[in-house]
Design a protein around this motif. Structure first.
Motif, mmCIF file in Angstrom:
data_model
loop_
_atom_site.group_PDB
_atom_site.id
_atom_site.type_symbol
_atom_site.label_atom_id
_atom_site.label_comp_id
_atom_site.label_asym_id
_atom_site.label_seq_id
_atom_site.Cartn_x
_atom_site.Cartn_y
_atom_site.Cartn_z
ATOM 1 N N LYS A 117 0.820 -1.116 0.165
ATOM 2 C CA LYS A 117 0.030 0.006 0.259
ATOM 3 C C LYS A 117 1.268 1.183 0.154
ATOM 4 O O LYS A 117 0.490 1.711 -0.561
ATOM 5 C CB LYS A 117 -0.505 -0.086 0.841
ATOM 6 C CG LYS A 117 -2.302 1.166 1.286
ATOM 7 C CD LYS A 117 -2.865 1.064 2.559
ATOM 8 C CE LYS A 117 -3.369 1.605 2.957
ATOM 9 N NZ LYS A 117 -3.847 1.936 4.185
ATOM 10 N N ALA A 118 2.114 0.726 0.686
ATOM 11 C CA ALA A 118 3.081 2.004 0.710
ATOM 12 C C ALA A 118 3.520 2.234 -0.747
ATOM 13 O O ALA A 118 4.263 3.524 -0.492
ATOM 14 C CB ALA A 118 4.006 1.899 1.895
ATOM 15 N N VAL A 119 3.790 1.562 -1.778
ATOM 16 C CA VAL A 119 4.196 1.698 -2.941
ATOM 17 C C VAL A 119 3.735 3.732 -3.320
ATOM 18 O O VAL A 119 3.786 4.776 -4.095
ATOM 19 C CB VAL A 119 3.718 1.047 -3.842
ATOM 20 C CG1 VAL A 119 3.835 1.675 -5.347
ATOM 21 C CG2 VAL A 119 4.433 -0.274 -3.493
ATOM 22 N N ASN A 120 1.818 3.688 -3.062
ATOM 23 C CA ASN A 120 1.541 4.934 -3.719
ATOM 24 C C ASN A 120 1.571 5.835 -2.231
ATOM 25 O O ASN A 120 0.864 7.415 -2.864
ATOM 26 C CB ASN A 120 0.276 4.870 -4.560
ATOM 27 C CG ASN A 120 0.205 3.607 -5.831
ATOM 28 O OD1 ASN A 120 1.466 4.385 -6.682
ATOM 29 N ND2 ASN A 120 -0.357 2.310 -5.604
ATOM 30 N N ARG A 121 1.172 5.511 -1.458
ATOM 31 C CA ARG A 121 0.565 6.749 -0.358
ATOM 32 C C ARG A 121 1.816 6.560 0.850
ATOM 33 O O ARG A 121 3.019 4.936 1.238
ATOM 34 C CB ARG A 121 -0.272 5.907 1.028
ATOM 35 C CG ARG A 121 -0.993 5.833 -0.275
ATOM 36 C CD ARG A 121 -2.214 4.899 0.991
ATOM 37 N NE ARG A 121 -2.666 6.087 1.927
ATOM 38 C CZ ARG A 121 -3.888 6.593 1.472
ATOM 39 N NH1 ARG A 121 -4.572 7.216 0.973
ATOM 40 N NH2 ARG A 121 -4.291 7.800 3.033
ATOM 41 N N PRO A 122 2.661 7.722 1.183
ATOM 42 C CA PRO A 122 3.784 7.716 1.321
ATOM 43 C C PRO A 122 4.041 6.915 3.725
ATOM 44 O O PRO A 122 5.157 6.551 3.764
ATOM 45 C CB PRO A 122 4.663 9.244 1.632
ATOM 46 C CG PRO A 122 3.403 9.804 1.493
ATOM 47 C CD PRO A 122 2.179 9.523 0.713
#
Lengths: 280, 88
Positions: A30-35
């Motif tokens: 999920k962190a690929v698109n959200r820092p």
């Protein structure tokens, strides 16, 4: 999907930890698109289970089913830890490479008794024996001392080959035979010794000497030792001695190929006899 | 209905903590969840697998699996990925 079955405790815990790992992996993707993402810090569960023991003495857990009374409650907590904490609390990678108790030809019941003392391989058995002695280990484990000594023979290890370079290697001689001759290039600096249990399970590394002088080890592991040969060498054969953790000494005669000592014949490169020995 | 694997249930619970798009000023930094769970273990494709889901009913019956209790702590963490999307 079949109904819940009784499983050994380690399989039970592994099933849950595998799911927690998958949860962490999903959150990380999920962190690929959200820092910013959420991380799983702690997970605890109070499970209603039945505790069983099978004929082999292995404890098994089974989640309770519908309308089953008398179940126990087991409280399991999982938390995230750092790599340092893992290394402090688990078996070292060095010890994990030594032969297991099955390879040491111990019976399953004997292996189970030793596992209850925290011994899962021959390196750990050797370490325990160093503390308690043969009789002490036998008294606590109930395993015959003779069987323990026999199992430890598997862990003796030693140098099997000397890597000369360019894919060539010289085999070490069996115990009791003269030192193996190892042909090296003129001015060759580095050698790699290959074998097993070369670092005494991480506790007592081998000691090397070159022509009687201590030779430092550049790098070592359970299965290899890297050394830098000194620049000063005697003409002819130079003796390399490897003293293992159990006191055995393996010796090698390093012979440089030069004008006075031409490159040995092809069959002599792998010969276990010194060049001056008569042909059999 | 087949019960989902434990990780699917936990991921859905944690993903539900994301604030709605209609409340851009709301940010959740950590959460502690104390929730009931129906959990079973069975042989799946990858060996022994844990299946779990919130209980299908609040009522205690004689024919449904017992309910277990779980506590989960989660917190916001920054991940060092170079590409970013919208911030949370």
């Amino acid at each position: 999907m079949t109904a819940s079955a009784a499983a050994p405790i380690e399989d039970f815990l592994e099933a849950i930890t595998a799911q927690l790992d998958k949860t962490q992996d999903s959150l990380r993707l999920k962190a690929v698109n959200r820092p910013l993402t959420f991380a799983l810090k702690d997970f605890t569960i109070d499970l209603s289970v039945f505790v069983e023991m099978d004929p082999d003495g292995i404890v098994r857990l089974r989640p309770s089913g519908p309308n089953e009374a008398g179940a126990s409650t087991i409280h399991i907590g999982f938390t995230t830890i750092t790599r340092t904490m893992i290394e402090e609390n688990t078996i070292s990678m060095e010890l994990a490479q030594s032969p297991g108790l099955e390879e040491a030809e111990l019976a399953p019941e004997e292996s189970l008794r030793l596992q209850r003392l925290g011994v899962r391989n021959t390196a750990q058995l050797d370490r325990l024996r160093a503390q308690l002695g043969d009789e002490g280990v036998a008294r606590f484990s109930g395993v015959d001392p003779g069987r323990l000594r026999q199992a430890l023979q598997v862990n003796r290890g030693g140098v099997d080959f000397v890597d000369i370079g360019a894919g060539r290697r010289a085999r070490a001689n069996p115990e009791g035979e003269p030192p193996a001759t190892v042909p090296i290039r003129p001015g060759q600096q580095r050698l790699r010794l290959r074998g097993a249990n070369l670092n005494g399970g991480g506790q007592q590394p081998a000691r090397l000497s070159f022509n009687g002088q201590h030779l430092p080890i550049r790098a070592s592991s359970f299965s290899h030792i890297d050394i830098d040969l000194p620049d000063e060498r005697a003409p002819g054969a130079n003796r390399l001695d490897v003293e293992l953790a159990d006191g055995r000494i393996q010796s090698f005669d390093l012979v440089e190929a030069n004008a006075a000592n031409p490159t040995p014949r092809e069959d002599d490169r792998w010969s276990s006899r010194a060049p001056e020995e008569p042909e059999a | 209905m087949t019960r989902p694997e434990l990780h699917e249930t936990l991921t859905a619970m944690i993903a539900a903590l994301d604030p709605p798009a209609t409340a851009p000023g709301l940010r959740i930094t950590e959460a502690h969840l104390d929730a009931p769970l129906e959990l079973t273990l069975a042989q799946g494709e990858d060996g022994l697998t844990a299946y779990a889901a919130p209980p299908s009913t609040r009522f205690v019956t004689g024919f449904q699996n017992p309910v277990h209790r779980m506590q989960l702590n989660t917190g916001e963490t920054r991940v060092a990925f170079g590409q970013g999307g919208e911030s949370s």
